[in-house]
Motif scaffolding. Structure first.
Motif, PDB file in Angstrom:
ATOM      1  N   UNK A  92      24.129  16.339  77.437  1.00  0.00           N
ATOM      2  CA  UNK A  92      23.179  15.723  78.353  1.00  0.00           C
ATOM      3  C   UNK A  92      22.738  14.338  77.899  1.00  0.00           C
ATOM      4  N   UNK A  93      22.514  14.182  76.601  1.00  0.00           N
ATOM      5  CA  UNK A  93      22.119  12.876  76.065  1.00  0.00           C
ATOM      6  C   UNK A  93      23.226  11.845  76.267  1.00  0.00           C
ATOM      7  N   UNK A  94      24.451  12.227  75.949  1.00  0.00           N
ATOM      8  CA  UNK A  94      25.571  11.290  76.062  1.00  0.00           C
ATOM      9  C   UNK A  94      25.866  10.943  77.515  1.00  0.00           C
ATOM     10  N   UNK A  95      25.584  11.888  78.427  1.00  0.00           N
ATOM     11  CA  UNK A  95      25.844  11.650  79.850  1.00  0.00           C
ATOM     12  C   UNK A  95      24.672  10.989  80.558  1.00  0.00           C
ATOM     13  N   UNK A  96      23.588  10.738  79.833  1.00  0.00           N
ATOM     14  CA  UNK A  96      22.424  10.091  80.431  1.00  0.00           C
ATOM     15  C   UNK A  96      21.603  10.991  81.326  1.00  0.00           C
ATOM     16  N   UNK A  97      21.710  12.316  81.125  1.00  0.00           N
ATOM     17  CA  UNK A  97      20.960  13.252  81.964  1.00  0.00           C
ATOM     18  C   UNK A  97      19.511  13.417  81.529  1.00  0.00           C
ATOM     19  N   UNK A  98      19.193  12.981  80.313  1.00  0.00           N
ATOM     20  CA  UNK A  98      17.811  13.083  79.831  1.00  0.00           C
ATOM     21  C   UNK A  98      17.132  11.749  80.112  1.00  0.00           C
ATOM     22  N   UNK A  99      16.578  11.645  81.313  1.00  0.00           N
ATOM     23  CA  UNK A  99      16.021  10.368  81.759  1.00  0.00           C
ATOM     24  C   UNK A  99      14.911   9.871  80.844  1.00  0.00           C
ATOM     25  N   UNK A 100      14.170  10.792  80.250  1.00  0.00           N
ATOM     26  CA  UNK A 100      13.061  10.400  79.380  1.00  0.00           C
ATOM     27  C   UNK A 100      13.539   9.660  78.135  1.00  0.00           C
ATOM     28  N   UNK A 101      14.809   9.817  77.786  1.00  0.00           N
ATOM     29  CA  UNK A 101      15.350   9.166  76.589  1.00  0.00           C
ATOM     30  C   UNK A 101      16.393   8.114  76.946  1.00  0.00           C
ATOM     31  N   UNK A 102      16.335   7.621  78.160  1.00  0.00           N
ATOM     32  CA  UNK A 102      17.246   6.563  78.585  1.00  0.00           C
ATOM     33  C   UNK A 102      17.055   5.334  77.695  1.00  0.00           C
ATOM     34  N   UNK A 103      18.132   4.678  77.393  1.00  0.00           N
ATOM     35  CA  UNK A 103      18.074   3.487  76.539  1.00  0.00           C
ATOM     36  C   UNK A 103      18.706   3.712  75.186  1.00  0.00           C
ATOM     37  N   UNK A 104      18.691   4.964  74.721  1.00  0.00           N
ATOM     38  CA  UNK A 104      19.357   5.293  73.466  1.00  0.00           C
ATOM     39  C   UNK A 104      20.807   5.665  73.766  1.00  0.00           C
ATOM     40  N   UNK A 105      21.732   5.040  73.072  1.00  0.00           N
ATOM     41  CA  UNK A 105      23.150   5.278  73.353  1.00  0.00           C
ATOM     42  C   UNK A 105      23.888   5.918  72.179  1.00  0.00           C
ATOM     43  N   UNK A 106      23.299   5.908  71.002  1.00  0.00           N
ATOM     44  CA  UNK A 106      23.939   6.494  69.826  1.00  0.00           C
ATOM     45  C   UNK A 106      23.097   7.674  69.331  1.00  0.00           C
TER      46      UNK A 106
END
Length: 235
Positions: A92-106
């Motif tokens: 979910x993090x890698x696919x950008x599904x956690x909108x609250x943590x958008x901006x972090x890519x690594x």
């Protein structure tokens, strides 16, 4: 997150010794399977419940099949394989599904702290955002009327994780507790103060000190499990 092969259906006879369960397959055969959940599994281990199993390709395993899913009396699908929560959130993090943590890519998994403990996920500072630590907890305890709670048993380890996140917050990091809801009948999440008041107290103090608490629900099918929408957290 795809299941390893086609899941096989059956009915739960009993769960015992924490890691074992007896299941009768649709063919009528009774087998013992691995139960990948160390919690109390309240409401998720009722005899007669519909269950689904995966088969391991490891021929050295004593029990070749693993209990993955259960259907509750109310018809909700639950993933009882709690260790899958981290992989689900990672996808979910890698696919950008956690909108609250958008901006972090690594995202680094199992980040080791100076204390020797490990936090589930770490993201370095990026684009003006501070470094971020995320601890994941799976939620399957249904308290009724759509309310889910964590933990389902007293957990000093879970309280310790909160304390470690609070210490990191004091050092200037962004810290997040993310509840991965693996029960499709749960619509909001809270701390199980009626089960572990110490954990609820520790969590409340950490939130006051800057800990962010998020909840995201898994969409579960017999083919895959995907991190879906965010849910309200009621503390």
């Amino acid at each position: 997150m795809q299941w390893h092969g086609e899941l096989q259906g059956g009915y739960l006879l009993r769960r015992y010794k924490r890691f074992l369960a007896d299941v009768v397959l649709e063919s009528g055969e009774e087998i013992t399977v691995h139960c990948p959940n160390t919690g109390a599994m309240t409401g998720c281990a009722e005899p007669g419940s519909r269950v689904w199993l995966s088969r391991s390709a490891n021929l050295k395993r004593k029990y070749s099949m693993t209990w993955e899913l259960l259907e509750t009396e109310a018809g909700a699908t639950v993933c009882i394989h709690s260790a899958l929560a981290n992989g689900l959130v990672h996808e979910g993090l890698l696919a950008g599904r956690v909108a609250d943590l958008a901006g972090y890519t690594q995202w680094q998994r199992e980040r080791k702290l100076a204390s020797g403990s490990r936090i589930d996920f770490y993201a370095p500072p990026t684009h003006g955002l501070p470094e971020c630590y995320v601890e994941v907890k799976s939620v399957t305890l249904d308290c009724g009327k759509g309310l889910g709670a964590f933990p389902d048993a007293v957990s000093k380890r879970a309280s310790k994780h909160i304390e470690e996140l609070a210490e990191l917050r004091q050092q200037g990091a962004r810290v997040v507790l993310l509840f991965a809801v693996l029960h499709e009948g749960i619509q909001r999440v809270t701390a199980a103060s009626h089960i572990d008041p110490g954990y609820a107290r520790t969590l409340g103090e950490a939130v006051d000190a800057g800990l962010e608490v998020l909840a995201y629900k898994a969409n579960i099918s017999l083919e895959q499990m995907v991190l879906g929408a965010s849910l309200p957290v009621c503390l």
